[in-house]
Design a protein around this motif. Structure first.
Motif, mmCIF file in Angstrom:
data_model
loop_
_atom_site.group_PDB
_atom_site.id
_atom_site.type_symbol
_atom_site.label_atom_id
_atom_site.label_comp_id
_atom_site.label_asym_id
_atom_site.label_seq_id
_atom_site.Cartn_x
_atom_site.Cartn_y
_atom_site.Cartn_z
ATOM 1 N N LYS A 199 30.413 62.909 25.994
ATOM 2 C CA LYS A 199 30.649 62.969 27.430
ATOM 3 C C LYS A 199 29.690 63.928 28.132
ATOM 4 C CE LYS A 199 33.798 59.896 27.717
ATOM 5 N NZ LYS A 199 33.493 58.613 28.423
ATOM 6 N N SER A 200 28.596 64.275 27.435
ATOM 7 C CA SER A 200 27.569 65.128 28.029
ATOM 8 C C SER A 200 26.213 64.457 27.883
ATOM 9 C CB SER A 200 27.534 66.504 27.347
ATOM 10 O OG SER A 200 28.734 67.208 27.571
ATOM 11 N N LEU A 201 25.455 64.433 28.967
ATOM 12 C CA LEU A 201 24.131 63.829 28.992
ATOM 13 C C LEU A 201 23.110 64.890 29.384
ATOM 14 C CD1 LEU A 201 25.068 60.654 31.085
ATOM 15 C CD2 LEU A 201 25.090 60.859 28.592
ATOM 16 N N ALA A 202 21.841 64.616 29.125
ATOM 17 C CA ALA A 202 20.790 65.557 29.526
ATOM 18 C C ALA A 202 19.527 64.804 29.893
ATOM 19 C CB ALA A 202 20.488 66.546 28.399
ATOM 20 N N THR A 203 18.877 65.265 30.940
ATOM 21 C CA THR A 203 17.582 64.717 31.337
ATOM 22 C C THR A 203 16.840 65.792 32.137
ATOM 23 O OG1 THR A 203 16.452 62.864 32.445
ATOM 24 C CG2 THR A 203 18.456 63.671 33.486
ATOM 25 N N PRO A 204 15.552 66.020 31.854
ATOM 26 C CA PRO A 204 14.797 67.034 32.596
ATOM 27 C C PRO A 204 14.485 66.564 34.011
ATOM 28 C CG PRO A 204 13.347 65.860 31.109
ATOM 29 C CD PRO A 204 14.725 65.355 30.838
ATOM 30 N N SER A 205 14.133 67.499 34.880
ATOM 31 C CA SER A 205 13.891 67.156 36.285
ATOM 32 C C SER A 205 12.535 67.607 36.784
ATOM 33 C CB SER A 205 14.969 67.784 37.183
ATOM 34 O OG SER A 205 16.185 67.082 37.083
ATOM 35 N N GLY A 206 11.870 66.685 37.493
ATOM 36 C CA GLY A 206 10.713 67.019 38.303
ATOM 37 C C GLY A 206 11.206 67.056 39.742
ATOM 38 N N THR A 207 11.366 65.876 40.338
ATOM 39 C CA THR A 207 11.988 65.783 41.659
ATOM 40 C C THR A 207 13.511 65.822 41.553
ATOM 41 O OG1 THR A 207 12.048 63.358 41.580
ATOM 42 C CG2 THR A 207 10.078 64.390 42.537
ATOM 43 N N GLY A 208 14.053 65.533 40.359
ATOM 44 C CA GLY A 208 15.494 65.530 40.159
ATOM 45 C C GLY A 208 16.160 64.203 40.450
ATOM 46 N N THR A 209 15.377 63.170 40.763
ATOM 47 C CA THR A 209 15.940 61.872 41.136
ATOM 48 C C THR A 209 16.789 61.275 40.024
ATOM 49 O OG1 THR A 209 13.950 61.487 42.465
ATOM 50 C CG2 THR A 209 15.357 59.593 42.041
ATOM 51 N N THR A 210 16.276 61.301 38.795
ATOM 52 C CA THR A 210 17.002 60.710 37.674
ATOM 53 C C THR A 210 18.314 61.429 37.432
ATOM 54 O OG1 THR A 210 14.941 60.003 36.606
ATOM 55 C CG2 THR A 210 16.899 60.171 35.205
ATOM 56 N N ALA A 211 18.262 62.748 37.330
ATOM 57 C CA ALA A 211 19.475 63.519 37.064
ATOM 58 C C ALA A 211 20.510 63.333 38.169
ATOM 59 C CB ALA A 211 19.124 64.998 36.917
ATOM 60 N N LEU A 212 20.069 63.343 39.413
ATOM 61 C CA LEU A 212 20.973 63.210 40.551
ATOM 62 C C LEU A 212 21.701 61.872 40.535
ATOM 63 C CD1 LEU A 212 22.086 64.120 43.332
ATOM 64 C CD2 LEU A 212 20.054 63.068 44.354
ATOM 65 N N PHE A 213 20.953 60.775 40.468
ATOM 66 C CA PHE A 213 21.578 59.461 40.543
ATOM 67 C C PHE A 213 22.356 59.119 39.275
ATOM 68 C CE2 PHE A 213 18.222 58.193 43.871
ATOM 69 C CZ PHE A 213 19.078 58.536 44.904
ATOM 70 N N LEU A 214 21.940 59.688 38.142
ATOM 71 C CA LEU A 214 22.699 59.475 36.910
ATOM 72 C C LEU A 214 24.066 60.165 37.015
ATOM 73 C CD1 LEU A 214 22.415 58.125 34.134
ATOM 74 C CD2 LEU A 214 21.604 60.307 33.240
ATOM 75 N N ALA A 215 24.072 61.393 37.527
ATOM 76 C CA ALA A 215 25.334 62.118 37.705
ATOM 77 C C ALA A 215 26.242 61.412 38.712
ATOM 78 C CB ALA A 215 25.055 63.551 38.143
ATOM 79 N N LEU A 216 25.669 60.898 39.776
ATOM 80 C CA LEU A 216 26.457 60.176 40.774
ATOM 81 C C LEU A 216 27.043 58.892 40.196
ATOM 82 C CD1 LEU A 216 24.102 60.602 43.867
ATOM 83 C CD2 LEU A 216 26.432 61.520 43.669
ATOM 84 N N SER A 217 26.289 58.250 39.310
ATOM 85 C CA SER A 217 26.732 56.985 38.720
ATOM 86 C C SER A 217 27.728 57.183 37.586
ATOM 87 C CB SER A 217 25.521 56.199 38.194
ATOM 88 O OG SER A 217 24.603 55.920 39.220
ATOM 89 N N LEU A 218 27.756 58.380 36.990
ATOM 90 C CA LEU A 218 28.628 58.662 35.849
ATOM 91 C C LEU A 218 29.456 59.930 36.106
ATOM 92 C CD1 LEU A 218 26.088 57.928 32.975
ATOM 93 C CD2 LEU A 218 28.119 56.561 33.522
ATOM 94 N N PRO A 219 30.372 59.891 37.058
ATOM 95 C CA PRO A 219 31.143 61.095 37.401
ATOM 96 C C PRO A 219 32.016 61.605 36.261
ATOM 97 C CG PRO A 219 32.062 59.154 38.478
ATOM 98 C CD PRO A 219 30.761 58.733 37.894
ATOM 99 N N GLU A 220 32.314 60.749 35.280
ATOM 100 C CA GLU A 220 33.147 61.172 34.148
ATOM 101 C C GLU A 220 32.352 61.910 33.075
ATOM 102 O OE1 GLU A 220 32.085 56.792 33.133
ATOM 103 O OE2 GLU A 220 32.070 58.160 34.849
#
Length: 288
Positions: free
Chosen positions: A159-180
């Motif tokens: 239930k934990s994911l990780a992704t590095p950020s440049g602009t943060g687009t991937t991390a942001l939308f992934l977190a929004l899509s997977l609130p659990e």
């Protein structure tokens, strides 16, 4: 066509991690850039004829856009600040490959670069699309929602994911899509405050997005012995990651977390050859 990526198990420092292998989607159009460009990839070729973007010459997004445009038969114009003759003469890496794929590179004087980029949207025709630096566009959300569904479909206790950020687009939308899920990220370009500003320009930052602060300030794309050390461990564990973003993220995960985590592979390994040349020029000639 929608391409799904497999999940690999990785043992690192006696811990079990899982890796969503988006790096295997395509040699050039892979990783989070495939996800960010998903909407454009589904766009019929005759709907557009030109893509414009801008940023650095080591950009993974630049290469991915070049590959997409070659596939779609779209013109691709890429703007950068002035670059050295050494960079222009490189025979490997993202910049070299992107040019071979047909990218038109245009240098803009450093003094005028910011204003020039701000003016790109003036008088755009309806067959030209601008991809902001790093693929930081609202359209990227659709591709990250597809990724989220693939992760949900994987029957796992993780239930934990990780992704590095440049602009943060991937991390942001992934977190929004997977609130659990808890989604870890760290800033690879600038500090955490800057990263949050970039994200907030796209959407409100959700509570399940966790920012890991590096133990010291790292400058983007600068060679660091400790990053090469992390890269060695990852290679020994059986998976190659990019040298620009991944080492910093993995270093934070190893130092600041203890649970089983699924790492979203960002791709970008085509840039490792030119990055390793930079390590050699700095006298960091072998894995630590």
């Amino acid at each position: 066509m929608i391409k799904k990526s497999p999940i690999s198990k990785l043992i690192l420092e006696n811990r079990t991690f899982y890796v969503k292998r988006d790096d295997l989607i395509d040699p050039y159009l892979a990783g989070n850039k495939y996800r960010k460009l998903y909407t454009l990839l589904q766009t019929p070729s005759d709907k557009l004829n030109k893509i414009i973007s801008y940023g650095g010459t080591q950009s993974n997004a630049m290469l991915a856009i070049a590959a997409m445009c070659a596939e779609k038969n779209w013109e691709f114009i890429y703007y950068t600040k002035g670059i050295s003759q050494t960079q222009k003469n490189e025979k490997c890496g993202n910049f070299f490959i992107a040019k071979k794929l047909g990218m038109l590179h245009v240098e803009v004087d450093n003094e005028f670069y910011k204003d020039f980029i701000a003016s790109l949207r003036v008088n755009l025709d309806n067959k030209t699309f601008i991809v902001d630096q790093g693929g930081a566009v609202e359209e990227a959300r659709v591709g990250l929602e597809v990724l989220a569904e693939e992760i949900r479909a994987y029957d796992s206790h993780i239930k934990s994911l990780a992704t590095p950020s440049g602009t943060g687009t991937t991390a942001l939308f992934l977190a929004l899509s997977l609130p659990e899920y808890k989604v870890y990220t760290t800033s690879c370009v600038g500090d955490i405050t800057y990263l949050k500003q970039q994200m907030s320009a796209l959407y409100t930052i959700p509570d399940n997005l966790v920012f890991l602060e590096p133990e010291k300030k790292y400058h983007f794309a600068k060679p660091y012995p400790e990053f090469l050390h992390v890269q060695k461990k990852l290679l020994e564990a059986g998976i190659e990651f990019d040298l620009l973003y991944a080492p910093g993220m993995w270093k934070c995960l190893l130092e600041q977390t203890d649970e089983e985590i699924m790492y979203i592979h960002s791709g970008g390994v085509t840039g490792n050859e030119s990055m390793l040349e930079r390590y050699k020029k700095k006298g960091i000639t072998s894995f630590c």
